[in-house]
Scaffold this motif. Structure first.
Motif, PDB file in Angstrom:
ATOM      1  N   UNK A  31      62.925   4.279  42.036  1.00 20.07           N
ATOM      2  CA  UNK A  31      63.417   3.918  40.856  1.00 20.07           C
ATOM      3  C   UNK A  31      62.001   3.730  39.833  1.00 20.07           C
ATOM      4  N   UNK A  32      61.375   4.703  39.434  1.00 20.17           N
ATOM      5  CA  UNK A  32      60.511   4.965  38.408  1.00 20.17           C
ATOM      6  C   UNK A  32      61.089   4.496  36.976  1.00 20.17           C
ATOM      7  N   UNK A  33      60.726   3.931  36.069  1.00 17.13           N
ATOM      8  CA  UNK A  33      61.102   3.455  34.856  1.00 17.13           C
ATOM      9  C   UNK A  33      61.585   4.861  33.904  1.00 17.13           C
ATOM     10  N   UNK A  34      60.576   5.837  34.228  1.00 14.32           N
ATOM     11  CA  UNK A  34      61.096   7.253  33.460  1.00 14.32           C
ATOM     12  C   UNK A  34      60.835   8.145  34.211  1.00 14.32           C
ATOM     13  N   UNK A  35      61.369   9.346  34.155  1.00 11.90           N
ATOM     14  CA  UNK A  35      60.921  10.739  34.761  1.00 11.90           C
ATOM     15  C   UNK A  35      61.131  11.698  33.803  1.00 11.90           C
ATOM     16  N   UNK A  36      60.418  12.590  33.784  1.00 14.33           N
ATOM     17  CA  UNK A  36      60.115  13.927  33.018  1.00 14.33           C
ATOM     18  C   UNK A  36      60.422  14.988  34.035  1.00 14.33           C
ATOM     19  N   UNK A  47      52.821   9.267  37.599  1.00  9.31           N
ATOM     20  CA  UNK A  47      52.746  10.185  38.955  1.00  9.31           C
ATOM     21  C   UNK A  47      53.180  11.403  38.569  1.00  9.31           C
ATOM     22  N   UNK A  48      52.030  12.588  38.709  1.00  5.89           N
ATOM     23  CA  UNK A  48      52.409  13.707  38.473  1.00  5.89           C
ATOM     24  C   UNK A  48      52.315  14.692  39.485  1.00  5.89           C
ATOM     25  N   UNK A 107      55.762   7.871  44.659  1.00  8.46           N
ATOM     26  CA  UNK A 107      56.141   7.395  43.542  1.00  8.46           C
ATOM     27  C   UNK A 107      56.159   5.731  43.352  1.00  8.46           C
ATOM     28  N   UNK A 108      55.777   5.339  44.596  1.00  6.51           N
ATOM     29  CA  UNK A 108      55.544   3.864  44.481  1.00  6.51           C
ATOM     30  C   UNK A 108      54.671   3.406  43.260  1.00  6.51           C
ATOM     31  N   UNK A 167      57.189   9.434  35.719  1.00  5.41           N
ATOM     32  CA  UNK A 167      56.724  10.504  36.751  1.00  5.41           C
ATOM     33  C   UNK A 167      57.041  11.725  35.919  1.00  5.41           C
ATOM     34  N   UNK A 168      56.234  12.731  36.555  1.00  9.47           N
ATOM     35  CA  UNK A 168      56.386  14.395  35.976  1.00  9.47           C
ATOM     36  C   UNK A 168      56.946  14.757  37.494  1.00  9.47           C
ATOM     37  N   UNK A 169      58.008  15.583  37.473  1.00 11.33           N
ATOM     38  CA  UNK A 169      58.627  16.112  38.806  1.00 11.33           C
ATOM     39  C   UNK A 169      58.964  17.569  38.514  1.00 11.33           C
TER      40      UNK A 169
END
Length: 286
Positions: A98-103, A3-4, A61-62, A67-69
């Motif tokens: 709760x995404x697995x990873x976020x940048x 998700x971007x 985010x579902x 995700x890139x935030x």
């Protein structure tokens, strides 16, 4: 699914395109679906969200693997208050989905707790998102090369490049914004699910430039001499505010520039790696 957020911007757009180039599923989040035509052509799914509304951010985010935030800085009358609302919204949404990873896009100097003006917003972004139960990476971006486009008219008409960077021979980190997106995409695609400690990555261009270097690049592009000149400190805020930044925003930018000129806006010592974009300033400004 990746998700971007900010997918219509330079950083988010480059990240979305790179992830699609790698054959990965991408959900591009936009404020208005009408903005997403180019992203849809790339094969991105589209979603709409208001960054001030944590529930709409959580819905976007579902199903996200990563995700890139980002927290956009708008030249409003109260930029800090507006940014803090977005930061809280992002934090709440990430905790809920709760995404697995976020940048998260951050800024050089974000580790400093005081005296950095507009960059203090990113210090607060990092503090808030460190609480989230996800593998968090803070991608601290150097100053964007395209920020210098606001001075092209003065360079073309008067042969002058006014600079808040003092002295004009001092080199500082800067980066082409789409290169930040490419690094973000790579970090997302290779992210590991470790929520115990946030990762810090800095990104800047292939080399550092001074205001004098920038003047020389503009001179070549414009076909006329261009001289870099230090803009006197007392003229910074009166020059910035009428340009549409607003009084508070201009003050925060001036405070950041003071920190730059004092050599404080740098890679955090002993924390995080440095990645380099490949785009040189001449290509970015062409």
């Amino acid at each position: 699914m990746f998700v971007i957020f900010g997918a219509t911007g330079r950083v988010g757009g480059a990240a979305a395109a790179e992830l699609r180039r790698r054959g990965l599923r991408v959900k591009a989040v936009v404020r208005d679906a009408a903005q997403g035509a180019r992203l849809a052509q790339l094969g991105c799914e589209l979603a709409t969200a208001d960054l001030n509304d944590s529930r709409s951010v959580a819905r976007a985010l579902e199903g996200a693997e990563g995700a890139l935030v980002l927290c956009p800085l708008r030249p409003s009358e109260a930029p800090r208050a507006e940014a803090l609302r977005i930061i809280d919204s992002l934090g709440e949404a990430i905790e809920a989905s709760r995404p697995r990873a976020v940048v998260a896009i951050s800024d050089y100097g974000a580790h400093l707790p005081t005296g950095t003006g507009i960059t203090l917003i990113f210090h607060q972004l990092e503090a808030r998102l460190r609480e989230a139960p996800t593998a968090m990476t803070f991608l601290r971006s150097a100053e964007h090369m395209h920020n210098w486009k606001r001075h092209v008219r003065a360079a073309r008409e008067r042969g002058v490049l006014p600079s808040l960077h003092h002295p004009v021979t001092r080199r500082f980190p800067t980066v082409f914004a789409p290169d930040v997106g490419l690094v973000a995409a790579d970090l997302l695609a290779s992210a590991e699910g470790n929520a115990k400690q946030a990762r810090v990555v800095h990104v800047e261009g292939p080399r550092r430039y001074s205001a004098q270097d920038i003047a020389e690049v503009l001179a070549r592009h414009l076909g006329r001499p261009v001289v870099a000149e230090e803009l006197a400190r007392e003229r910074w805020e009166p020059t910035l505010a009428p340009a549409g930044l607003g009084e508070e925003y201009a003050r925060l930018v001036a405070e950041l520039q003071d920190a730059h000129n004092a050599g404080r806006i740098e890679v955090e010592a002993g924390a995080g790696e440095v990645r380099r974009g490949t785009t040189e300033l001449a290509e970015a400004l062409r």
